[in-house]
Design a protein around this motif. Structure first.
Motif, mmCIF file in Angstrom:
data_model
loop_
_atom_site.group_PDB
_atom_site.id
_atom_site.type_symbol
_atom_site.label_atom_id
_atom_site.label_comp_id
_atom_site.label_asym_id
_atom_site.label_seq_id
_atom_site.Cartn_x
_atom_site.Cartn_y
_atom_site.Cartn_z
ATOM 1 N N LYS A 115 0.869 -1.168 0.000
ATOM 2 C CA LYS A 115 0.000 0.000 0.000
ATOM 3 C C LYS A 115 0.913 1.227 0.000
ATOM 4 C CE LYS A 115 -4.105 1.116 2.706
ATOM 5 N NZ LYS A 115 -4.809 0.715 3.925
ATOM 6 N N ASN A 116 0.523 2.257 -0.693
ATOM 7 C CA ASN A 116 1.274 3.519 -0.725
ATOM 8 C C ASN A 116 2.723 3.343 -1.163
ATOM 9 O OD1 ASN A 116 -1.065 4.779 0.241
ATOM 10 N ND2 ASN A 116 -0.455 4.424 2.354
ATOM 11 N N GLY A 117 2.990 2.334 -1.966
ATOM 12 C CA GLY A 117 4.317 2.163 -2.545
ATOM 13 C C GLY A 117 5.352 1.475 -1.678
ATOM 14 N N ASN A 118 5.304 1.694 -0.359
ATOM 15 C CA ASN A 118 6.349 1.095 0.484
ATOM 16 C C ASN A 118 5.840 0.579 1.824
ATOM 17 O OD1 ASN A 118 5.955 3.612 1.764
ATOM 18 N ND2 ASN A 118 8.108 3.724 2.367
ATOM 19 N N TYR A 119 4.526 0.390 1.935
ATOM 20 C CA TYR A 119 3.961 -0.151 3.171
ATOM 21 C C TYR A 119 3.440 -1.562 2.891
ATOM 22 C CZ TYR A 119 1.009 -0.928 7.210
ATOM 23 O OH TYR A 119 0.441 -1.482 8.333
ATOM 24 N N LEU A 120 4.094 -2.554 3.501
ATOM 25 C CA LEU A 120 3.667 -3.943 3.353
ATOM 26 C C LEU A 120 2.424 -4.126 4.222
ATOM 27 C CD1 LEU A 120 4.155 -6.829 2.299
ATOM 28 C CD2 LEU A 120 5.599 -7.193 4.316
ATOM 29 N N ASP A 121 1.265 -4.172 3.572
ATOM 30 C CA ASP A 121 0.004 -4.216 4.308
ATOM 31 C C ASP A 121 -0.426 -5.639 4.627
ATOM 32 O OD1 ASP A 121 -2.092 -2.892 5.590
ATOM 33 O OD2 ASP A 121 -3.380 -2.965 3.823
ATOM 34 N N MET A 181 12.530 -0.506 -6.598
ATOM 35 C CA MET A 181 12.357 -0.054 -7.991
ATOM 36 C C MET A 181 11.545 1.233 -8.053
ATOM 37 S SD MET A 181 11.963 -3.458 -10.400
ATOM 38 C CE MET A 181 10.281 -3.707 -9.893
ATOM 39 N N ASN A 182 10.702 1.447 -7.063
ATOM 40 C CA ASN A 182 9.893 2.668 -7.002
ATOM 41 C C ASN A 182 10.606 3.782 -6.244
ATOM 42 O OD1 ASN A 182 7.716 1.767 -8.547
ATOM 43 N ND2 ASN A 182 6.845 0.693 -6.793
ATOM 44 N N ASP A 183 11.915 3.603 -5.996
ATOM 45 C CA ASP A 183 12.778 4.628 -5.393
ATOM 46 C C ASP A 183 12.440 5.006 -3.961
ATOM 47 O OD1 ASP A 183 14.443 4.820 -7.626
ATOM 48 O OD2 ASP A 183 13.091 6.248 -8.607
ATOM 49 N N PHE A 184 11.864 4.073 -3.220
ATOM 50 C CA PHE A 184 11.665 4.315 -1.791
ATOM 51 C C PHE A 184 12.931 3.867 -1.063
ATOM 52 C CE2 PHE A 184 7.267 4.125 -3.205
ATOM 53 C CZ PHE A 184 6.697 5.166 -2.495
ATOM 54 N N GLU A 185 13.242 4.532 0.028
ATOM 55 C CA GLU A 185 14.456 4.215 0.776
ATOM 56 C C GLU A 185 14.192 3.274 1.946
ATOM 57 O OE1 GLU A 185 16.358 7.868 1.853
ATOM 58 O OE2 GLU A 185 16.585 8.487 -0.238
ATOM 59 N N VAL A 186 12.917 2.994 2.221
ATOM 60 C CA VAL A 186 12.561 2.161 3.361
ATOM 61 C C VAL A 186 11.240 1.445 3.076
ATOM 62 C CG1 VAL A 186 11.305 4.006 4.581
ATOM 63 C CG2 VAL A 186 12.356 2.166 5.901
ATOM 64 N N ILE A 187 11.096 0.264 3.641
ATOM 65 C CA ILE A 187 9.821 -0.449 3.619
ATOM 66 C C ILE A 187 9.355 -0.540 5.072
ATOM 67 C CG2 ILE A 187 10.961 -2.713 3.689
ATOM 68 C CD1 ILE A 187 8.572 -3.838 2.067
#
Length: 154
Positions: free
Chosen positions: A74-80, A107-113
């Motif tokens: 969810k929201n690109g970097n939140y493992l729901d 790949m979506n350029d987030f620095e953290v999950i």
């Protein structure tokens, strides 16, 4: 052999069954009967599951044409959510799903999950180098559940 693919609406019944059965059989050791029944009842919200499949990055793991696990962002970097069938625990399926989800986040350029994980799942995430940010109490359908906010930087 485990295959991973994008979830489809036709997978909804199997996904919801895995969600319910995993909570009932795997998470039961860490939560009360009432908490388990309430949490597992989330499987009945067909519209919400179909919306997740249609709008989120949602993958399933299959073996012999049977879904044995799933994960969604969810929201690109939140493992729901990340769930593995109760009969396929500790076979590397969760690890494989997590690696693919983490790759998608990078790949979506987030620095953290980040994720909110159950007491049951915490050791799994700890072994995957996730840091506990905080222990928390979350309200779901009128009940309080203890879980953990975790994150992993890339």
């Amino acid at each position: 052999m485990i295959q991973v693919r994008q979830a489809q609406i036709k997978d909804s019944l199997e996904i919801r069954s895995i969600f319910r059965d995993t909570i009932i059989h795997v998470n039961a050791k860490d939560y009360s009967e009432k908490q388990i029944a309430t949490w597992a009842s989330g499987a009945e919200d067909i519209e919400q599951w179909e919306e997740r499949i249609n709008t989120l990055y949602f993958i399933v793991a299959e073996t012999e044409n049977n879904i044995v696990g799933f994960a969604y962002l969810k929201n690109g970097n939140y493992l729901d959510g990340l769930f593995v069938h109760k009969d396929f625990q500790r076979q590397g399926i969760g690890s494989k799903l997590l690696r693919i989800v983490e790759s998608q986040v990078m790949m979506n350029d987030f620095e953290v999950i980040k994720s909110d994980v159950s007491k049951t799942a915490l050791p799994f995430f700890d072994n995957k180098y996730y840091d506990v940010i905080k222990k928390q109490k979350k309200n779901y359908k009128g009940l309080v559940f203890e879980n953990y906010l975790v994150e992993k930087p890339f």
